[in-house]
Scaffold this motif. Structure first.
Motif, mmCIF file in Angstrom:
data_model
loop_
_atom_site.group_PDB
_atom_site.id
_atom_site.type_symbol
_atom_site.label_atom_id
_atom_site.label_comp_id
_atom_site.label_asym_id
_atom_site.label_seq_id
_atom_site.Cartn_x
_atom_site.Cartn_y
_atom_site.Cartn_z
ATOM 1 N N SER A 75 0.819 -1.198 0.000
ATOM 2 C CA SER A 75 0.000 0.000 0.000
ATOM 3 C C SER A 75 0.857 1.254 0.000
ATOM 4 C CB SER A 75 -0.912 0.015 1.224
ATOM 5 O OG SER A 75 -0.130 0.115 2.384
ATOM 6 N N THR A 132 2.128 2.298 -3.629
ATOM 7 C CA THR A 132 1.252 2.614 -4.754
ATOM 8 C C THR A 132 1.255 4.081 -5.178
ATOM 9 O OG1 THR A 132 -0.446 2.261 -3.104
ATOM 10 C CG2 THR A 132 -0.377 0.730 -4.962
ATOM 11 N N LEU A 171 -6.857 -7.123 1.909
ATOM 12 C CA LEU A 171 -6.797 -6.783 0.484
ATOM 13 C C LEU A 171 -8.125 -6.213 0.000
ATOM 14 C CD1 LEU A 171 -4.940 -9.513 -1.613
ATOM 15 C CD2 LEU A 171 -4.282 -7.157 -1.131
ATOM 16 N N LEU A 172 -9.204 -6.905 0.363
ATOM 17 C CA LEU A 172 -10.543 -6.479 -0.058
ATOM 18 C C LEU A 172 -10.850 -5.092 0.507
ATOM 19 C CD1 LEU A 172 -13.099 -7.471 -1.547
ATOM 20 C CD2 LEU A 172 -13.964 -8.231 0.663
ATOM 21 N N LYS A 184 -8.819 -2.760 1.232
ATOM 22 C CA LYS A 184 -8.060 -1.736 0.527
ATOM 23 C C LYS A 184 -8.742 -1.352 -0.783
ATOM 24 C CE LYS A 184 -4.052 -2.614 1.671
ATOM 25 N NZ LYS A 184 -2.801 -3.243 1.825
ATOM 26 N N ARG A 185 -9.356 -2.340 -1.436
ATOM 27 C CA ARG A 185 -10.040 -2.051 -2.694
ATOM 28 C C ARG A 185 -11.330 -1.272 -2.452
ATOM 29 N NH1 ARG A 185 -7.663 -3.900 -6.869
ATOM 30 N NH2 ARG A 185 -9.248 -2.939 -8.157
ATOM 31 N N ARG A 196 -11.270 2.744 -0.577
ATOM 32 C CA ARG A 196 -10.312 3.729 -1.072
ATOM 33 C C ARG A 196 -10.573 5.118 -0.515
ATOM 34 N NH1 ARG A 196 -7.374 2.030 -5.384
ATOM 35 N NH2 ARG A 196 -8.114 0.128 -6.345
ATOM 36 N N GLN A 199 -7.488 4.198 5.140
ATOM 37 C CA GLN A 199 -6.683 3.806 3.989
ATOM 38 C C GLN A 199 -5.792 4.950 3.511
ATOM 39 O OE1 GLN A 199 -6.799 0.557 3.234
ATOM 40 N NE2 GLN A 199 -8.194 0.542 4.953
#
Lengths: 313, 282
Positions: free
Chosen positions: A47, A50, A296-297, A299-300, A303, A308
């Motif tokens: 993270s 990115t 992971l989920l 983070k998606r 947003r 985050q």
């Protein structure tokens, strides 16, 4: 609101204690913690990289990222071996655990799959029930006063104590396992979702009050999206907890069914420590992988949320 | 719920003899937020309400917005009561903080009000104070207020001033009959505030929507308004009403003009008398 939040914290720490309990008793806490922190460190490194447009793979390859985890794992492994070498009845040698898995991998896979599916189906049941109750309770004051005391009683009752009774009632099939898992995951989800549904800021509610948005519109357009960060916080607690629920239920119906809990109880009554720890290792890996997937989920999906942004910034 | 009232005009917002008391009856903690307040706002006017904190200016705004009800007295919004006015989406509310939904883009935030309470349009046509307006194009509106290149950004990617501009565009987007703004610029720094004031003016001069604007900045009140209502505290009441007779469109040059400073001094004087008389009148 504050009342909810306090109780919610209580619920979370409670859940954490529950989750820690079976691991402490088996001395693998260190190993599990090392695995868990390994996945967590990997997650943050992805993270962080990115926004800089740098290749995330490259940052994982940087020694400052992966070296601490590897060193921690090595230290834990060496300590384990030091104890195990002279106390074979306290801890099995790591090599023996590895051997136990390698000689019959399908045995562990099959049992792990059974435990995992019990845990996940139970979790889905608990999640759906808790979510529906949370919506009902936030929308109606009367139903809140009726339902919440029951939910609290359910929460303070040790589910471990209910499991044998459920086995008597529902037999050795999957039913008692699903019920125990659903029960153990119900309360943390309930409290988090209630807090989340109430987390819409008053000025936003005022804007939509002057538009006379219906209760359903406020629920679907404001309250449900606002609750998502809290839902994910709950999921991070209850995913590992669901495995605890499934294993506890399996303990209560020994020998008659499959699953890693059954493997552990049968093997420990035969003093086959390597098998016990091989099964525990499987459970730890399962928990860590589930936690990683939820992160992971999250983070998606989140947003837009502060938690985050902080990690990224 | 009657729409025909003695003092209800289809072209005015009328608050008559409004009384609002906070705290239980008989308790010593009672606060008279509004004491016998009369206010009339004509359609198309920009009216500011100014006063020290605790003078009930926000309470007055919330009465018109239907967020609170008066203990006695009457409120009518273009001939309808506040409850009906809200149901017909005649009211656009801009709170002190932007109050955007963090998971929606700028466009998403501005279009959301038109997606809720879809029966409002039909109801609006039946009300006596109805004036037909074509629905606003949210993208054009955002472009006018200087956010044309930020349409798909999320609120957290915007500065405070940009967020508040989105909130203003959101209120304009439903083509409300009146915009109620509760100190919308109070959290912004001075440069941002002056820029956004001019943008609001520009937009308002095109749309000519009625605006009731609560502020505690004298210069802001003078720059923006046709009329400034000065309130005083304890109990909250209207001290004076000052008509601002400055030409429109008001532009940067006007801000330094002598005429503007005269109005500012006049209002500051009224505020000082209001401040001095406050505790005595109690």
């Amino acid at each position: 609101m504050t009342n909810h939040a306090v109780r919610n914290d209580a619920a979370r720490s409670d859940a954490a204690r529950n989750a820690a309990l079976p691991l402490d008793t088996t001395d693998t806490a260190i190993a599990t913690a090392a695995t868990a922190s390994g996945t967590a460190a990997a997650a943050t490194s992805v993270s962080r990289s990115t926004p800089r447009r740098s290749n995330p793979r490259r940052s994982i390859l940087r020694p400052t990222i992966w070296l601490p985890v590897v060193v921690a794992l090595l230290v834990a492994g060496v300590l384990w071996e030091l104890i195990a070498i002279n106390n074979t009845y306290l801890l099995p040698r790591l090599g023996m655990i590895g051997q136990a898995i390698i000689t019959q991998p399908s045995f562990y896979l099959e049992n792990a799959w059974i435990t995992l599916s019990e845990a996940l189906i139970g979790l889905v049941i608990g999640f759906v029930a808790a979510f529906i109750v949370a919506v009902i309770v936030t929308e109606s004051g009367i139903l809140r006063r009726a339902i919440m005391p029951l939910a609290v009683v359910l929460n303070v009752t040790p589910v471990v104590a209910i499991a044998p009774a459920l086995v008597v009632a529902f037999g050795f099939g999957p039913a008692p396992k699903l019920i125990v898992t659903a029960l153990i995951t119900f309360f943390p989800i309930l409290m988090n979702v209630i807090t989340g549904l109430n987390s819409v800021s008053p000025p936003i509610l005022q804007v939509f009050a002057t538009l006379r948005a219906s209760r359903l519109e406020v629920l679907t357009r404001l309250r449900l999206p606002s609750s998502l960060p809290y839902v994910f916080a709950a999921l991070k607690v209850v995913f590992p907890l669901s495995i605890v629920g499934a294993v506890v239920a399996e303990f209560s119906a020994p020998g008659a069914a499959k699953g890693l809990g059954t493997v552990i109880s049968v093997a420990s009554s035969n003093s086959r420590l390597a098998v016990v720890y091989a099964a525990i290792l499987c459970l730890a890996i399962m928990g860590a992988v589930l936690l990683f997937l939820v992160t992971l989920l999250e983070k998606r999906v989140l947003r837009w949320h502060e938690s985050q942004l902080l990690k990224r910034g | 719920m009657s729409t025909t009232r003695a003092n209800a005009s289809p072209d005015q917002i009328v608050v008559s003899d409004a009384l609002k008391i906070y705290g239980g009856s008989g308790s010593s903690a009672q606060v008279t937020a509004l004491s016998h307040v009369d206010l009339t706002v004509d359609r198309g006017q920009f009216v500011s309400i100014i006063g020290p904190s605790g003078c009930g200016k926000s309470t007055l705004l919330r009465l018109i917005a239907g967020l609170e009800t008066a203990d006695s007295g009457d409120v009518s919004v273009f001939g309808a009561d506040p409850d009906q006015a809200c149901a017909a989406k005649m009211i656009g509310f801009v709170p002190q903080v932007p109050a955007l939904l963090p998971w929606l883009s700028v466009v998403g935030n501005v279009t959301l009000p038109s997606k809720v309470n879809r029966r409002a349009d039909a109801l609006r046509r039946t009300l006596p104070g109805h004036v037909h307006r074509d629905p606003a194009d949210p993208r054009a509106l955002l472009a006018k207020i200087g956010l044309g290149d930020a349409l798909d950004r999320l609120p957290h990617q915007l500065s405070g001033g940009m967020q508040q501009r989105v909130a203003i565009a959101r209120a304009f987007a439903i083509q409300a009959d009146v915009l109620l703004m509760d100190e919308p610029f109070s959290a912004l720094d001075e440069f941002t505030r002056e820029a956004i004031q001019l943008q609001l003016l520009e937009l308002w001069e095109q749309m000519r929507t009625t605006v009731v604007f609560v502020t505690h900045s004298v210069s802001e009140a003078v720059v923006l308004s046709d009329r400034v209502v000065v309130m005083s505290a304890r109990p909250g009441r209207i001290e004076a009403v000052v008509d601002i007779d400055l030409p429109r469109p008001r532009r940067q040059g006007l801000l330094e003009s002598a005429a503007m400073h005269e109005y500012e001094d006049l209002i500051r004087g009224k505020l000082q008398t209001a401040w001095a008389s406050g505790p005595v009148a109690r």
